[in-house]
Design an enzyme around this catalytic site. Structure first.
Site, short mmCIF file in Angstrom:
data_model
loop_
_atom_site.label_atom_id
_atom_site.label_comp_id
_atom_site.label_asym_id
_atom_site.label_seq_id
_atom_site.Cartn_x
_atom_site.Cartn_y
_atom_site.Cartn_z
N ASP A 179 0.66 -1.17 -0.08
CA ASP A 179 0.06 -0.03 0.11
C ASP A 179 0.81 1.17 0.04
O ASP A 179 0.67 2.17 -0.71
CB ASP A 179 -0.92 0.19 1.18
CG ASP A 179 -1.90 -1.05 1.32
OD1 ASP A 179 -2.17 -1.67 0.22
OD2 ASP A 179 -2.48 -1.41 2.28
N TYR A 230 -8.62 -14.15 6.11
CA TYR A 230 -7.51 -13.86 5.62
C TYR A 230 -6.41 -14.41 5.99
O TYR A 230 -5.31 -15.02 5.65
CB TYR A 230 -7.35 -12.06 5.84
CG TYR A 230 -6.35 -11.67 5.04
CD1 TYR A 230 -6.37 -11.08 3.69
CD2 TYR A 230 -5.01 -11.62 5.71
CE1 TYR A 230 -5.28 -10.41 3.25
CE2 TYR A 230 -3.91 -10.87 4.98
CZ TYR A 230 -4.08 -10.29 3.64
OH TYR A 230 -2.85 -9.69 3.02
#
Ligand code: ADP
Ligand code: MG
Length: 393
Positions: A179, A230
Site C-alpha cells: 500500500d 485472511y
C-alpha cells in the site's frame, strides 16, 4: 474532488482553522490491486496502481508550544508534544498514523519538531483503497518538506519508512509494503509491478486514454472477511509451501507450476488448491506486466478473468456479490477484464475498460446489481495516477 481541489481544500482548511497560511502540503493517493491477489505475503508479484483519490495534509512549523493535528474527517483535533509522544487512544487513534511517521523520521535523525497540520481526503472510507497508506505517505511528504531530508529523494525509502510507521508502536498493524509503495511510487499513466521479496519494481504503461479503471464496491463484508478468512489463507499458504519445499521458512513464491504438478499429489486437497491459486497468479502477474509493455490490454484482461476464476475455484475468497459484478462487466463490449480486488469475501471488483464505455458500464452494473441485491454498488472511476509529492508553498 480532483487532486488539485483536495490540495486547495487542505490549504484553505488550515488557514481557516489556525488563522495562518500553511507553508507546505503533503499529498498521497490511495491504490488499487490490479492483479496479484494474496500474492504479497507469499513473497510473489503484484500489479498495482495509484488512484485519483488522495489525502492531503497542509502544514507549517508551529508558533505555539505543541503539535496540533486536525482533519475534515469525523475525528477530533489532537495536540501533543512531539518530543514525548504516547500512543493515542479512542477517537484520537487517527493521530497514531502521524505520530508513527514523526517517530520513524526522528529515528533516522530528522529533527521533526512541533508543527500544525490539517488533513483533507477524497479517499472514500471503507472502500479498500488504503486510506491509511495515503495518510501515512502524505504525512511523510509534508514533514520531509518542512524538515528537508535526503530520504525524500527516494519514493521507495519513503514507502519503507511509512510501512515501519504502520507496523510500529503507534499503529501496530502487521501490513506489508504494497500500500505504501503504491502511494509513494505511483506514476501517472502507469501500473506498478512489484516483487514483494526483493522490492524491485518497475512501471509498466497503462495510459489513461486507453485504459480506465472502475472500482465497483459491493459495500458488503461477509463473515469470513471479518472472521479470520485472511489469516486462515495466510496460514494455509505457508503450510503448503513448507510441505512442497521441505523448509520451515518456505514461501509459495519458490514453487513453480512444474513442482506443484509433481509434488502436489501428496498435498491435502485444500492446501493444493490454495497453492494452485498463488503459483499461477504469480505467473499471471509477470505475464500481465509484459503484456502492458507490449500495449496488449486484451491479454491483461484475459489474465484478470483467469485470476478471478482462480479466486473463485481455488482460493475460495470471492462471493456472489463480487461474482455478479465481474460477470456483468466481463460480458460488455469495451471491457478488457474484471476481477475481485483485495482480501475477498465482499469488498470490490476492479474492472479495466476502454474509457469510452464508462457510462454504459456503470449503468449495466448498477441495474444488474440492484435487481439482484436490492441496493446499488458504489462505483469509483480512476486512472493509473501520480504518486505522492511534497509541495512547498
Ligand atoms: P484502509 O483500508 O482505508 O487503509 P485502515 O483501517 O487501514 O483502512 O485505515 C483507516 C484509518 O486511517 C482510519 O480509521 C483513520 O484512523 C485513518 N485515516 C484515514 N483517512 C483519514 C483522514 N482523512 N483523516 C484522519 N484519519 C484518517
Ligand atoms: Mg490500511
Amino acid at each position: 474532488m480532483t487532486r488539485e481541489q483536495v490540495i486547495e481544500a487542505a490549504r484553505a482548511a488550515f488557514l481557516a482553522h489556525y488563522g495562518v497560511a500553511p507553508t507546505a502540503v503533503g499529498v498521497a493517493p490511495g491504490r488499487v490491486e490490479l492483479l496479484g491477489n494474496h500474492t504479497d505475503y507469499n513473497e510473489g508479484f503484484v500489479l498495482t496502481a495509484a488512484v485519483d483519490y488522495v489525502t492531503a495534509i497542509a502544514g507549517a512549523h508551529s508558533e505555539r508550544p505543541l503539535t496540533y493535528l486536525a482533519t475534515s474527517a469525523d475525528f477530533p483535533e489532537v495536540t501533543f508534544d512531539p518530543s514525548a509522544m504516547e500512543k493515542s487512544t479512542g477517537e484520537d487513534r487517527w493521530a497514531n498514523y502521524i505520530k508513527g511517521i514523526i517517530d520513524e523520521l526522528q529515528k533516522t535523525g530528522t529533527p521533526v519538531g512541533k508543527f500544525a497540520g490539517f488533513v483533507v481526503s477524497s479517499v472514500p472510507d471503507g472502500s479498500g483503497l488504503s486510506s491509511s497508506a495515503a495518510l501515512l505517505v502524505a504525512t511523510a511528504r509534508l514533514l520531509t518538506t518542512l524538515w528537508p531530508d535526503p530520504l525524500a529523494d527516494s519514493p521507495m525509502e519513503l514507502a519503507k519508512l511509512a510501512r515501519r510507521a504502520e507496523n510500529g508502536r503507534f499503529v501496530g498493524a502487521p501490513v506489508g509494503l504494497l500500500d505504501q509503495f503504491s502511494s509513494a511510487c505511483g506514476l501517472a499513466g502507469n501500473a506498478l509491478f512489484l516483487d514483494c521479496r526483493s522490492f524491485a519494481w518497475r512501471a509498466v504503461p497503462l495510459p489513461s486514454d486507453k485504459a480506465g479503471i472502475l472500482i465497483a464496491n459491493t459495500n458488503v463484508k461477509h463473515e469470513l472477511a471479518a472472521g479470520g478468512g485472511y489469516s486462515e489463507r495466510h496460514g494455509q499458504c505457508l503450510q503448503a509451501a513448507r510441505q512442497l519445499l521441505g523448509r520451515g521458512d518456505a514461501k509459495l513464491r519458490d514453487v513453480t507450476p512444474a513442482l506443484l504438478e509433481s509434488k502436489g499429489i501428496g498435498l491435502n486437497p485444500v492446501l493444493k488448491q490454495r497453492a494452485h491459486h498463488i503459483v499461477y497468479e504469480n505467473a499471471r502477474v509477470e505475464k500481465a506486466a509484459e503484456a502492458l509493455e507490449r500495449g496488449d490490454l486484451a491479454e491483461v484482461g484475459k489474465l484478470m478473468k483467469q485470476s478471478h476464476e482462480s479466486c473463485r475455484r481455488y482460493f475460495e475468497n470471492s462471493c456472489d456479490e463480487v461474482d455478479l459484478l465481474v460477470e456483468v462487466a466481463s460480458a460488455l463490449p469495451g471491457v478488457y477484464g474484471a476481477k475481485l480486488t483485495g482480501g475477498g469475501w465482499g469488498g470490490s471488483a476492479v474492472i479495466l475498460h476502454d474509457p469510452t464505455v464508462i457510462e454504459n458500464l456503470k449503468a449495466a452494473l448498477t441495474e444488474s446489481y440492484t435487481t439482484k441485491f436490492g441496493k446499488a454498488p458504489t462505483l469509483l472511476t480512476t486512472t493509473a495516477a501520480q504518486g505522492a509529492e511534497g509541495i512547498a508553498l
